[in-house]
Motif scaffolding. Structure first.
Motif, PDB file in Angstrom:
ATOM      1  N   ASP A 161      33.218  57.447  87.331  1.00  0.00           N
ATOM      2  CA  ASP A 161      31.782  57.227  87.153  1.00  0.00           C
ATOM      3  C   ASP A 161      31.384  55.896  87.780  1.00  0.00           C
ATOM      4  O   ASP A 161      32.232  55.029  88.026  1.00  0.00           O
ATOM      5  CB  ASP A 161      31.427  57.203  85.664  1.00  0.00           C
ATOM      6  N   PRO A 162      30.089  55.701  88.027  1.00  0.00           N
ATOM      7  CA  PRO A 162      29.630  54.397  88.525  1.00  0.00           C
ATOM      8  C   PRO A 162      29.931  53.280  87.532  1.00  0.00           C
ATOM      9  O   PRO A 162      30.141  53.528  86.340  1.00  0.00           O
ATOM     10  CB  PRO A 162      28.111  54.603  88.682  1.00  0.00           C
ATOM     11  N   GLY A 163      29.946  52.059  88.022  1.00  0.00           N
ATOM     12  CA  GLY A 163      30.239  50.916  87.172  1.00  0.00           C
ATOM     13  C   GLY A 163      29.302  50.801  85.991  1.00  0.00           C
ATOM     14  O   GLY A 163      28.111  51.131  86.079  1.00  0.00           O
ATOM     15  N   ASP A 164      29.872  50.340  84.867  1.00  0.00           N
ATOM     16  CA  ASP A 164      29.120  50.125  83.632  1.00  0.00           C
ATOM     17  C   ASP A 164      28.455  51.395  83.110  1.00  0.00           C
ATOM     18  O   ASP A 164      27.429  51.345  82.435  1.00  0.00           O
ATOM     19  CB  ASP A 164      28.067  49.024  83.818  1.00  0.00           C
ATOM     20  N   THR A 165      29.050  52.550  83.424  1.00  0.00           N
ATOM     21  CA  THR A 165      28.588  53.822  82.868  1.00  0.00           C
ATOM     22  C   THR A 165      29.464  54.166  81.671  1.00  0.00           C
ATOM     23  O   THR A 165      30.671  54.330  81.818  1.00  0.00           O
ATOM     24  CB  THR A 165      28.680  54.950  83.908  1.00  0.00           C
ATOM     25  N   LEU A 166      28.858  54.275  80.515  1.00  0.00           N
ATOM     26  CA  LEU A 166      29.628  54.518  79.300  1.00  0.00           C
ATOM     27  C   LEU A 166      29.279  55.883  78.729  1.00  0.00           C
ATOM     28  O   LEU A 166      28.139  56.130  78.337  1.00  0.00           O
ATOM     29  CB  LEU A 166      29.339  53.426  78.266  1.00  0.00           C
ATOM     30  N   VAL A 167      30.257  56.778  78.701  1.00  0.00           N
ATOM     31  CA  VAL A 167      30.102  58.080  78.061  1.00  0.00           C
ATOM     32  C   VAL A 167      30.799  57.989  76.704  1.00  0.00           C
ATOM     33  O   VAL A 167      32.009  57.763  76.653  1.00  0.00           O
ATOM     34  CB  VAL A 167      30.726  59.203  78.907  1.00  0.00           C
ATOM     35  N   PRO A 168      30.058  58.129  75.612  1.00  0.00           N
ATOM     36  CA  PRO A 168      30.659  57.926  74.289  1.00  0.00           C
ATOM     37  C   PRO A 168      31.961  58.700  74.101  1.00  0.00           C
ATOM     38  O   PRO A 168      32.027  59.896  74.404  1.00  0.00           O
ATOM     39  CB  PRO A 168      29.573  58.419  73.330  1.00  0.00           C
ATOM     40  N   THR A 174      36.263  50.706  81.799  1.00  0.00           N
ATOM     41  CA  THR A 174      34.947  50.362  82.330  1.00  0.00           C
ATOM     42  C   THR A 174      34.949  48.968  82.927  1.00  0.00           C
ATOM     43  O   THR A 174      35.597  48.051  82.408  1.00  0.00           O
ATOM     44  CB  THR A 174      33.865  50.454  81.225  1.00  0.00           C
ATOM     45  N   ASP A 175      34.271  48.828  84.047  1.00  0.00           N
ATOM     46  CA  ASP A 175      33.948  47.518  84.597  1.00  0.00           C
ATOM     47  C   ASP A 175      32.715  47.670  85.473  1.00  0.00           C
ATOM     48  O   ASP A 175      32.108  48.746  85.535  1.00  0.00           O
ATOM     49  CB  ASP A 175      35.139  46.889  85.341  1.00  0.00           C
ATOM     50  N   GLU A 176      32.320  46.604  86.139  1.00  0.00           N
ATOM     51  CA  GLU A 176      31.062  46.643  86.890  1.00  0.00           C
ATOM     52  C   GLU A 176      31.164  47.463  88.171  1.00  0.00           C
ATOM     53  O   GLU A 176      30.142  47.813  88.770  1.00  0.00           O
ATOM     54  CB  GLU A 176      30.617  45.222  87.226  1.00  0.00           C
ATOM     55  N   ARG A 177      32.380  47.792  88.607  1.00  0.00           N
ATOM     56  CA  ARG A 177      32.544  48.523  89.862  1.00  0.00           C
ATOM     57  C   ARG A 177      32.691  50.027  89.665  1.00  0.00           C
ATOM     58  O   ARG A 177      32.150  50.815  90.429  1.00  0.00           O
ATOM     59  CB  ARG A 177      33.752  47.980  90.619  1.00  0.00           C
ATOM     60  N   PHE A 178      33.467  50.420  88.668  1.00  0.00           N
ATOM     61  CA  PHE A 178      33.630  51.843  88.383  1.00  0.00           C
ATOM     62  C   PHE A 178      34.119  52.015  86.957  1.00  0.00           C
ATOM     63  O   PHE A 178      34.630  51.083  86.335  1.00  0.00           O
ATOM     64  CB  PHE A 178      34.607  52.504  89.367  1.00  0.00           C
ATOM     65  N   CYS A 179      33.952  53.226  86.452  1.00  0.00           N
ATOM     66  CA  CYS A 179      34.435  53.583  85.123  1.00  0.00           C
ATOM     67  C   CYS A 179      35.238  54.872  85.227  1.00  0.00           C
ATOM     68  O   CYS A 179      35.057  55.661  86.162  1.00  0.00           O
ATOM     69  CB  CYS A 179      33.271  53.779  84.152  1.00  0.00           C
ATOM     70  N   LEU A 180      36.115  55.077  84.261  1.00  0.00           N
ATOM     71  CA  LEU A 180      36.949  56.271  84.221  1.00  0.00           C
ATOM     72  C   LEU A 180      36.780  56.945  82.872  1.00  0.00           C
ATOM     73  O   LEU A 180      36.689  56.275  81.842  1.00  0.00           O
ATOM     74  CB  LEU A 180      38.423  55.907  84.437  1.00  0.00           C
ATOM     75  N   ALA A 186      35.051  71.328  84.548  1.00  0.00           N
ATOM     76  CA  ALA A 186      33.926  72.220  84.831  1.00  0.00           C
ATOM     77  C   ALA A 186      32.577  71.531  84.693  1.00  0.00           C
ATOM     78  O   ALA A 186      31.575  72.014  85.222  1.00  0.00           O
ATOM     79  CB  ALA A 186      33.982  73.436  83.905  1.00  0.00           C
ATOM     80  N   THR A 187      32.540  70.398  83.985  1.00  0.00           N
ATOM     81  CA  THR A 187      31.270  69.694  83.776  1.00  0.00           C
ATOM     82  C   THR A 187      31.106  68.498  84.709  1.00  0.00           C
ATOM     83  O   THR A 187      30.138  67.750  84.572  1.00  0.00           O
ATOM     84  CB  THR A 187      31.171  69.202  82.318  1.00  0.00           C
ATOM     85  N   CYS A 188      32.025  68.331  85.650  1.00  0.00           N
ATOM     86  CA  CYS A 188      32.058  67.088  86.436  1.00  0.00           C
ATOM     87  C   CYS A 188      31.939  67.319  87.937  1.00  0.00           C
ATOM     88  O   CYS A 188      32.415  66.500  88.737  1.00  0.00           O
ATOM     89  CB  CYS A 188      33.358  66.339  86.149  1.00  0.00           C
ATOM     90  N   GLU A 189      31.314  68.402  88.329  1.00  0.00           N
ATOM     91  CA  GLU A 189      31.286  68.740  89.746  1.00  0.00           C
ATOM     92  C   GLU A 189      30.499  67.736  90.588  1.00  0.00           C
ATOM     93  O   GLU A 189      30.666  67.673  91.805  1.00  0.00           O
ATOM     94  CB  GLU A 189      30.711  70.145  89.925  1.00  0.00           C
ATOM     95  N   ASP A 190      29.645  66.934  89.945  1.00  0.00           N
ATOM     96  CA  ASP A 190      28.865  65.950  90.693  1.00  0.00           C
ATOM     97  C   ASP A 190      29.572  64.610  90.814  1.00  0.00           C
ATOM     98  O   ASP A 190      29.049  63.678  91.425  1.00  0.00           O
ATOM     99  CB  ASP A 190      27.501  65.743  90.032  1.00  0.00           C
ATOM    100  N   ARG A 191      30.780  64.487  90.252  1.00  0.00           N
ATOM    101  CA  ARG A 191      31.539  63.244  90.291  1.00  0.00           C
ATOM    102  C   ARG A 191      32.943  63.509  90.831  1.00  0.00           C
ATOM    103  O   ARG A 191      33.478  64.612  90.675  1.00  0.00           O
ATOM    104  CB  ARG A 191      31.673  62.637  88.881  1.00  0.00           C
ATOM    105  N   PRO A 215      37.742  54.949  93.820  1.00  0.00           N
ATOM    106  CA  PRO A 215      36.778  53.905  93.457  1.00  0.00           C
ATOM    107  C   PRO A 215      37.083  52.549  94.077  1.00  0.00           C
ATOM    108  O   PRO A 215      36.240  51.656  94.037  1.00  0.00           O
ATOM    109  CB  PRO A 215      36.898  53.842  91.929  1.00  0.00           C
ATOM    110  N   LEU A 216      38.278  52.388  94.636  1.00  0.00           N
ATOM    111  CA  LEU A 216      38.646  51.119  95.255  1.00  0.00           C
ATOM    112  C   LEU A 216      38.319  51.152  96.751  1.00  0.00           C
ATOM    113  O   LEU A 216      38.529  52.167  97.420  1.00  0.00           O
ATOM    114  CB  LEU A 216      40.138  50.847  95.064  1.00  0.00           C
ATOM    115  N   ALA A 217      37.844  50.030  97.266  1.00  0.00           N
ATOM    116  CA  ALA A 217      37.438  49.949  98.677  1.00  0.00           C
ATOM    117  C   ALA A 217      38.659  49.721  99.564  1.00  0.00           C
ATOM    118  O   ALA A 217      38.813  48.674 100.207  1.00  0.00           O
ATOM    119  CB  ALA A 217      36.416  48.839  98.856  1.00  0.00           C
ATOM    120  N   THR A 218      39.527  50.709  99.619  1.00  0.00           N
ATOM    121  CA  THR A 218      40.788  50.551 100.344  1.00  0.00           C
ATOM    122  C   THR A 218      40.603  50.502 101.860  1.00  0.00           C
ATOM    123  O   THR A 218      41.497  50.043 102.570  1.00  0.00           O
ATOM    124  CB  THR A 218      41.745  51.697  99.984  1.00  0.00           C
ATOM    125  N   ASP A 219      39.470  50.958 102.359  1.00  0.00           N
ATOM    126  CA  ASP A 219      39.237  50.937 103.808  1.00  0.00           C
ATOM    127  C   ASP A 219      38.916  49.545 104.328  1.00  0.00           C
ATOM    128  O   ASP A 219      39.178  49.238 105.498  1.00  0.00           O
ATOM    129  CB  ASP A 219      38.088  51.882 104.179  1.00  0.00           C
TER     130      ASP A 219
END
Length: 254
Positions: A161-168, A174-180, A186-191, A215-219
Motif C-alpha cells: 500500500d502507499p506510505g502511511d496507509t493503515l488498514v485496521p 508502515t512507514d512514509e514510503r510504503f506499507c504492507l 481477490a480483494t487486492c487487484e488494484d495493488r 516498493p523500494l526504488a531499486t532502479d
C-alpha cells in the motif's frame, strides 16, 4: 479492507494482541500469570492464528538454541548483531506493557503495536533471537482478522500500500514510503500483491521476490538495491519486517 469488527471478533483480536505478554515480562509460558493490570493475558489465540504466524517465522519441530550465548527474550539485531536490551535503557517497559494490555479498542491496540518501539526489543522465541515479538504479534492479529472474515490462509496475500496507509488489523508494517498488509488476494487487484501460498511456512524471501512491483526504488537508489538483496535472503517474516523497521529507524533511507 477490514472494517470495525463485531464484538466477538473484537475480543478475539484483543486476545491476539495480548497472547504473548509473558514474553515482555520475561516469564515462561507455563508459569506466566493469566492477568496483568486486571486484564486477561496469555490466552490461546483462536483459529490457530498463533501457530500459523509462528510457522511464518520459525522452523517446525522441536526448537533448538541457534545462538549459544544468547538465551533471553531480548532480540538480537540483524543489522548490528547486538542485543536490543540497550535500546530501551531509560524507558519504562512496564508502562508500555500496561498501555498495550489495558487498551480496550482493538483498532487502537493495532496502531499501538505498529508504532511502539519498546516491543521491538523483544524476540518471539529465545531459541530464535533474531525474530521479532512485535511483528509476530502483528502477523497474528492480521491472520485472526482474516480468519474471522472467513478467509483461509491459501486466499491471503502480501499487499503493498502507499506510505502511511493503515488498514485496521491487517497492516503489518508502515512507514512514509510504503506499507504492507495481509489481505485476501481477490480483494487486492488494484495493488501489487503476492500470494502467501497454500500453507504457512518461512516464505518471506520467496513472497517478496514475487511482488510484481517493488516498493523500494531499486532502479535508482543503490542503498535500496542493497536492502532489497538482503530482504530476498531472509526467510522469517518477523525477522524481515523487523529488519525493515530497524533500517527505517536507523535513518539509512535518508
Amino acid at each position: 479492507m477490514a472494517g470495525h469488527p463485531a464484538t466477538s471478533a473484537a475480543n478475539e483480536l484483543l486476545v491476539a494482541y495480548r497472547h504473548d505478554i509473558h514474553k515482555l515480562t520475561g516469564d515462561a509460558h507455563d508459569h506466566a500469570d493469566d492477568m496483568f493490570a486486571g486484564v486477561p493475558v496469555n490466552d490461546p489465540v483462536p483459529h490457530g492464528a498463533d501457530s500459523d504466524a509462528a510457522a511464518l517465522s520459525r522452523p517446525a519441530g522441536q526448537p533448538q538454541q541457534t545462538v549459544e550465548a544468547h538465551g533471553s527474550h531480548y532480540r538480537l539485531s540483524l543489522c548490528t548483531g547486538r542485543s536490543q536490551r540497550e535500546t530501551i535503557t531509560g524507558s519504562d517497559p512496564e508502562a508500555t506493557i500496561r498501555e498495550l494490555v489495558t487498551e480496550s479498542d482493538p483498532e487502537a491496540d493495532h496502531r499501538a503495536w505498529l508504532t511502539n518501539a519498546v516491543v521491538s526489543a523483544f524476540n518471539e522465541s529465545v531459541y530464535y533471537p533474531y525474530t521479532s515479538l512485535k511483528y509476530h504479534t502483528l502477523l497474528v492479529g492480521a491472520l485472526v482478522d482474516n480468519y474471522c472474515a472467513g478467509h483461509g490462509f491459501d486466499e491471503l496475500a502480501l499487499v503493498v500500500d502507499p506510505g502511511d496507509t493503515l488498514v485496521p488489523y491487517r497492516t503489518i508494517y508502515t512507514d512514509e514510503r510504503f506499507c504492507l498488509r495481509i489481505s485476501p488476494a481477490a480483494t487486492c487487484e488494484d495493488r501489487p500483491y503476492a500470494r502467501l501460498g497454500s500453507h504457512p511456512h518461512r516464505s518471506w524471501a520467496t513472497t517478496w521476490q514475487r511482488l510484481p512491483a517493488h516498493p523500494l526504488a531499486t532502479d535508482t537508489d543503490q542503498w535500496a538495491r542493497v536492502l532489497d538483496t538482503n530482504l530476498r535472503r531472509i526467510r522469517s517474516w518477523s525477522t524481515a519486517l523487523q529488519y525493515l523497521d530497524d533500517v527505517r529507524d536507523g535513518g539509512a533511507w535518508q
